[in-house]
Design a protein around this motif. Structure first.
Motif, PDB file in Angstrom:
ATOM      1  N   GLN A  60       0.837  -1.204   0.000  1.00  0.00           N
ATOM      2  CA  GLN A  60       0.000   0.000   0.000  1.00  0.00           C
ATOM      3  C   GLN A  60       0.872   1.254   0.000  1.00  0.00           C
ATOM      4  O   GLN A  60       0.552   2.236  -0.671  1.00  0.00           O
ATOM      5  N   PHE A 113       2.116   1.747  -3.483  1.00  0.00           N
ATOM      6  CA  PHE A 113       1.046   2.263  -4.334  1.00  0.00           C
ATOM      7  C   PHE A 113       0.842   3.763  -4.102  1.00  0.00           C
ATOM      8  O   PHE A 113       0.774   4.543  -5.053  1.00  0.00           O
ATOM      9  N   TYR A 134       4.241   1.211  -9.025  1.00  0.00           N
ATOM     10  CA  TYR A 134       2.966   0.528  -9.269  1.00  0.00           C
ATOM     11  C   TYR A 134       3.207  -0.966  -9.481  1.00  0.00           C
ATOM     12  O   TYR A 134       2.433  -1.804  -9.011  1.00  0.00           O
ATOM     13  N   ALA A 155       3.763  -2.509  -6.168  1.00  0.00           N
ATOM     14  CA  ALA A 155       2.486  -2.584  -5.445  1.00  0.00           C
ATOM     15  C   ALA A 155       1.625  -3.712  -5.997  1.00  0.00           C
ATOM     16  O   ALA A 155       1.000  -4.464  -5.236  1.00  0.00           O
ATOM     17  N   HIS A 156       1.594  -3.851  -7.319  1.00  0.00           N
ATOM     18  CA  HIS A 156       0.810  -4.917  -7.937  1.00  0.00           C
ATOM     19  C   HIS A 156       1.345  -6.286  -7.511  1.00  0.00           C
ATOM     20  O   HIS A 156       0.564  -7.187  -7.174  1.00  0.00           O
ATOM     21  N   ALA A 210      -3.225  -1.200  -8.822  1.00  0.00           N
ATOM     22  CA  ALA A 210      -1.930  -0.864  -9.405  1.00  0.00           C
ATOM     23  C   ALA A 210      -1.844  -1.332 -10.858  1.00  0.00           C
ATOM     24  O   ALA A 210      -1.227  -0.666 -11.687  1.00  0.00           O
TER      25      ALA A 210
END
Length: 116
Positions: A63, A66, A96, A99-100, A107
């Motif tokens: 998080q 992100f 991103y 985060a993904h 993301a």
């Protein structure tokens, strides 16, 4: 409505997004740091928020990665009405992706949008 309160509203809405079920629970330190960073973002202090989010991301928080990516995403910065803060598409894309990989579903959408 001034740009700071607009940014606070956008950040608040983004904060309500649900992380993917596979995301590991955030450490108490990461949770505290992310809350502090969101308060800074709500005040329009993106530079300070980045510093706090970098520390939170170092704990492995998807998080945090992100939210940090959002501070580099030119589209998000524009949505927030940010002035004087430069976006960095390469950095946003990298964060991103992290985060993904950590389970943040949104993301992937952000990555795809950056690639367009």
């Amino acid at each position: 409505m001034n740009s700071i309160s607009k940014a606070a509203q956008v950040i608040g809405v983004a904060a309500m997004g649900q992380p993917a079920a596979v995301e590991a629970p955030a450490s108490p330190e990461a949770t505290r740091l992310i809350a502090r960073a969101r308060a800074l973002l709500g005040q329009g202090n993106i530079g300070a928020a980045r510093i706090v989010l970098e520390r939170a991301a170092e704990t492995g928080s998807a998080q945090a990665s992100f939210t940090l990516a959002e501070t580099y995403d030119p589209v998000i910065l524009s949505t927030w009405g940010s002035y004087g803060t430069r976006g960095d598409t390469t950095k946003a894309r990298e964060l991103y992706a992290k985060a993904h990989a950590g389970g943040i579903r949104d993301a992937k959408d952000r990555l795809e949008r950056l690639d367009q």
